[in-house]
Enzyme design. Structure first.
Site, PDB file in Angstrom:
ATOM      1  N   ASP A 173     -33.790   0.845 -45.425  1.00 41.21           N
ATOM      2  CA  ASP A 173     -34.843   0.160 -46.176  1.00 41.21           C
ATOM      3  C   ASP A 173     -34.278  -0.592 -47.381  1.00 41.21           C
ATOM      4  O   ASP A 173     -33.128  -1.038 -47.353  1.00 41.21           O
ATOM      5  CB  ASP A 173     -35.889   1.221 -46.613  1.00 41.21           C
ATOM      6  CG  ASP A 173     -37.293   0.658 -46.670  1.00 41.21           C
ATOM      7  OD1 ASP A 173     -37.572  -0.118 -47.592  1.00 41.21           O
ATOM      8  OD2 ASP A 173     -38.107   0.984 -45.790  1.00 41.21           O
ATOM      9  N   HIS A 230     -40.318  -0.530 -52.091  1.00 44.87           N
ATOM     10  CA  HIS A 230     -40.672  -0.174 -50.727  1.00 44.87           C
ATOM     11  C   HIS A 230     -39.984   1.107 -50.244  1.00 44.87           C
ATOM     12  O   HIS A 230     -40.633   2.056 -49.796  1.00 44.87           O
ATOM     13  CB  HIS A 230     -40.320  -1.363 -49.826  1.00 44.87           C
ATOM     14  CG  HIS A 230     -40.860  -1.283 -48.437  1.00 44.87           C
ATOM     15  ND1 HIS A 230     -40.083  -0.861 -47.380  1.00 44.87           N
ATOM     16  CD2 HIS A 230     -42.075  -1.582 -47.934  1.00 44.87           C
ATOM     17  CE1 HIS A 230     -40.824  -0.917 -46.269  1.00 44.87           C
ATOM     18  NE2 HIS A 230     -42.026  -1.351 -46.582  1.00 44.87           N
ATOM     19  N   SER A 390     -45.625   0.087 -42.562  1.00 44.02           N
ATOM     20  CA  SER A 390     -44.474   0.635 -43.295  1.00 44.02           C
ATOM     21  C   SER A 390     -44.767   2.038 -43.817  1.00 44.02           C
ATOM     22  O   SER A 390     -43.869   2.859 -43.949  1.00 44.02           O
ATOM     23  CB  SER A 390     -44.150  -0.240 -44.514  1.00 44.02           C
ATOM     24  OG  SER A 390     -43.401  -1.355 -44.151  1.00 44.02           O
TER      25      SER A 390
END
Ligand code: CA
Length: 637
Positions: A173, A230, A390
């Protein structure tokens, strides 16, 4: 550097590659125009056969010396190589030419991928302490459990067998803020057992120096922190699936988070870095791989990497995407690849509705998982919420980790089956996913306890898909040219050596040999060479190898490697080459009475078709010894 390159890419705009997929077993090319971003001029090439062959080395040598390509790295175990063209406008032609080469299995662009776009709510970002004090309570922020969807997390935790070993989960990620309290206090940060922190040495010989908690493939550094939000949010969901992350004090974690950063601060990355991250994860012990990202065209190299993960019994959990599209019709990679170890995840709401943004596919998306308004960790000890596939994906990764922890011998295929069979049918998924069901943690964990682990799993052989026809070279001429001038200029970013570390090393001898040849002429030698037969010990990356010196000069030696002093990975005679390029040697004199110690650089001797080591920094005492030894030796031809 990579960051700069990609940011520049973003500035210049989206470079589109019109690809026409040619599916095998069809007599006509099926026109499926799809726009895919790629890194200008970069090509990933897989050669047939082994990279240990002269043929493979000759291919690389020729590409570099005659075809204006530079080698950015190699996955030598796969005979896969990453090139950059001097002139990106030639990309389409070069790919076509490579594909026509009988030695090439496939050649493809290095695609650009992104974090699965999501809606992030930047309001409601609060401190972790604040979140803890309001947990479960109705407050300004609402109940702060990660999800209120009925996936039975707490029941699953109660059902778990205590005292089992933690499971390593790779977060591929934007990086993870590993200093966040929830990871730190629970002991959830993966620590590479083979590496000593901060000694500047690649202790475990995996090609990455001081990789204590993972790796940053964007900066090529050992700091896989999060300069986005994220990855930290995703990692918090994985951990939060396995324990209450708002409890204080926290209980010891059941998982270990390995942070593999390959998406930059804009959430953008490349296929080549994704491939590297996947290999890192698998080779360093992760069996659960969380992939909340996607994009790009069909990539054979990415399929190969995921197939490798599957062969090592690792499960690859991937976000289906957030474009409200049917993946059966319009695939989203990597979620839509057909490797059996993949679980493709759609998003549902707290009330078990189908999330409007989520991709779907009754043939290609496996199951639903909560993805809307998910609370989780954000960098700097904060806590906030986000939505997207996600967020749905890491719940499945967390449950997969609990399943594997219960029964560590399960195959990847079995983990997948246990997730799918435990999932609960819900009406909103009837026309959306293969299982028509939403994740249920308790069912899967309970079933894992009773499951009989299988040593085998269904096989999968990746077969290279027929190449896309690339039109970018011609179509995007002006833009591509401008971009080429921009990125290949002297001030332009060069990821080269820093970018690929270990991976470049396999080709280093060839490059060095070419450079040497250019400098000195192909046939002229600086020093006379002598036949010798004496023992040499080499030390590469903490590993000792023994071999025999077949010739020696003031400039270096030719070496035949007999094998490793230990029986480790060095048993492959070429392994030492891949490990450093620079070796330290102890060479015995012909009579065995004295020895010299000298450092050297591995080079490829084209005319002899074998490797040599060129001395680096040989001092006068070493040269004196060689002078004495060679006085009584025959000159080598
Ligand atoms: Ca290492």
């Amino acid at each position: 550097m990579a960051l700069l390159e990609l940011k520049r890419l973003a500035l210049v705009g989206v470079l589109l590659l019109l690809s026409v997929a040619i599916l095998p077993q069809k007599s006509h090319a099926q026109a499926a125009p799809a726009a895919h971003e790629f890194v200008p001029g970069e090509i990933i090439v897989k050669l047939k056969g082994s990279s240990k062959t002269l043929k493979a080395q000759a291919f690389i040598g020729k590409a570099v010396s005659e075809q204006a390509m530079s080698l950015k790295g190699s996955w030598s175990g796969l005979n896969m190589h990453h090139f950059k063209l001097a002139d990106p406008a030639q990309m389409a032609a070069k790919i076509a030419e490579l594909q026509a080469d009988p030695d090439v299995e496939y050649a493809e662009p290095n695609y650009v991928v992104r974090l699965s776009p999501m809606s992030t709510s930047s309001e409601n970002v609060i401190s972790l302490a604040e979140a803890r004090s309001t947990e479960g309570a109705s407050s300004t922020y609402g109940p702060l459990a990660q999800t209120n969807a009925p996936i039975q997390l707490a029941n699953a935790w109660d059902a778990e067998t205590p005292g089992k070993a933690p499971v390593v989960v790779a977060i591929i990620d934007t990086g993870v803020d590993l200093s966040h309290e929830i990871f730190r206090d629970s002991g959830a940060v993966w620590v590479n057992p083979g590496e000593t922190a901060g000694n500047g040495i690649d202790d475990d010989g995996n090609g990455y120096v001081d990789d204590i908690n993972g790796w940053n493939f964007v900066a090529n550094s050992n700091l896989p922190g999060d300069d986005d939000n994220h990855g930290t949010h995703v990692a918090g969901i994985v951990l939060g699936s396995t324990q209450d992350i708002l409890a204080y004090p926290m209980s010891a974690s059941k998982i270990k988070i390995m942070s593999l950063k390959f998406l930059d601060s804009n959430g953008i990355g490349t296929t080549s870095d994704a491939v590297r991250a996947i290999y890192y994860a698998v080779n360093n012990g992760a069996r659960i791989l969380n992939n909340s990202w996607g994009g790009g065209g069909y990539s054979n190299s990415l399929v190969d990497a995921i197939a490798f993960a599957y062969s090592r019994r690792a499960i690859f959990i991937a976000a289906a995407g957030n474009s409200s599209v049917n993946n059966d019709v319009s695939p989203t990679y990597p979620a839509s690849y057909s490797v059996p170890g993949i679980l493709s995840i759609a998003a549902t709401t707290d009330a078990d509705g189908f999330a409007s943004y989520s991709n779907y596919g009754v043939s290609t998306v496996h199951l639903g998982s909560p993805g809307s308004s998910i609370w989780s960790s954000l960098p700097n000890d904060t806590y906030g919420r986000s939505s997207g596939t996600s967020m749905a994906t890491p719940f499945v990764a967390g449950i997969a980790a609990m399943v594997l922890r219960e029964n560590p011998d399960l195959s990847a295929y079995q983990i997948k089956e246990l997730i799918l069979s435990g999932a609960e049918p819900i009406s909103s998924l009837q026309t959306k996913t293969i299982s028509r069901s939403r994740l249920n943690a308790y069912n899967s964990v309970a079933a894992a306890k009773a499951a009989v682990a299988s040593a085998s799993q269904p096989g999968y052989v990746a077969s290279a898909r027929a190449p896309a026809s690339e039109e970018a070279g011609a179509a995007g001429c002006g833009l591509v040219k401008a971009l080429a001038d921009d990125i290949s200029g002297p001030s332009g970013p060069h990821r080269n050596v820093a970018f690929f570390g270990l991976l470049l090393l396999f080709a280093a001898p060839i490059l060095i040999a070419l450079a040497l040849r250019k400098k000195s002429g192909a046939s002229r030698r600086r020093f006379p060479r002598y036949q010798i037969s004496s023992q040499v010990r080499m030390s590469v990356g903490g590993r000792e190898l023994t071999g025999e010196v077949s010739s020696i000069s003031m400039g270096g030696v030719q070496v035949a490697m007999g094998g490793p002093a230990d029986a480790g990975a060095g048993s492959n005679p070429d392994a030492w080459l891949e490990n450093g390029g620079v070796v330290s040697m102890t060479i015995k004199s012909p009579d065995g009475r004295e020895e010299i110690r000298v450092a050297g650089k591995v080079v490829w001797a084209e005319e002899k078709k074998r490797y040599g080591v060129a001395f680096e920094g040989a001092d006068s005492s070493v040269l004196n010894s060689i002078g004495r030894w060679t006085a009584s030796l025959l000159k080598a031809s």
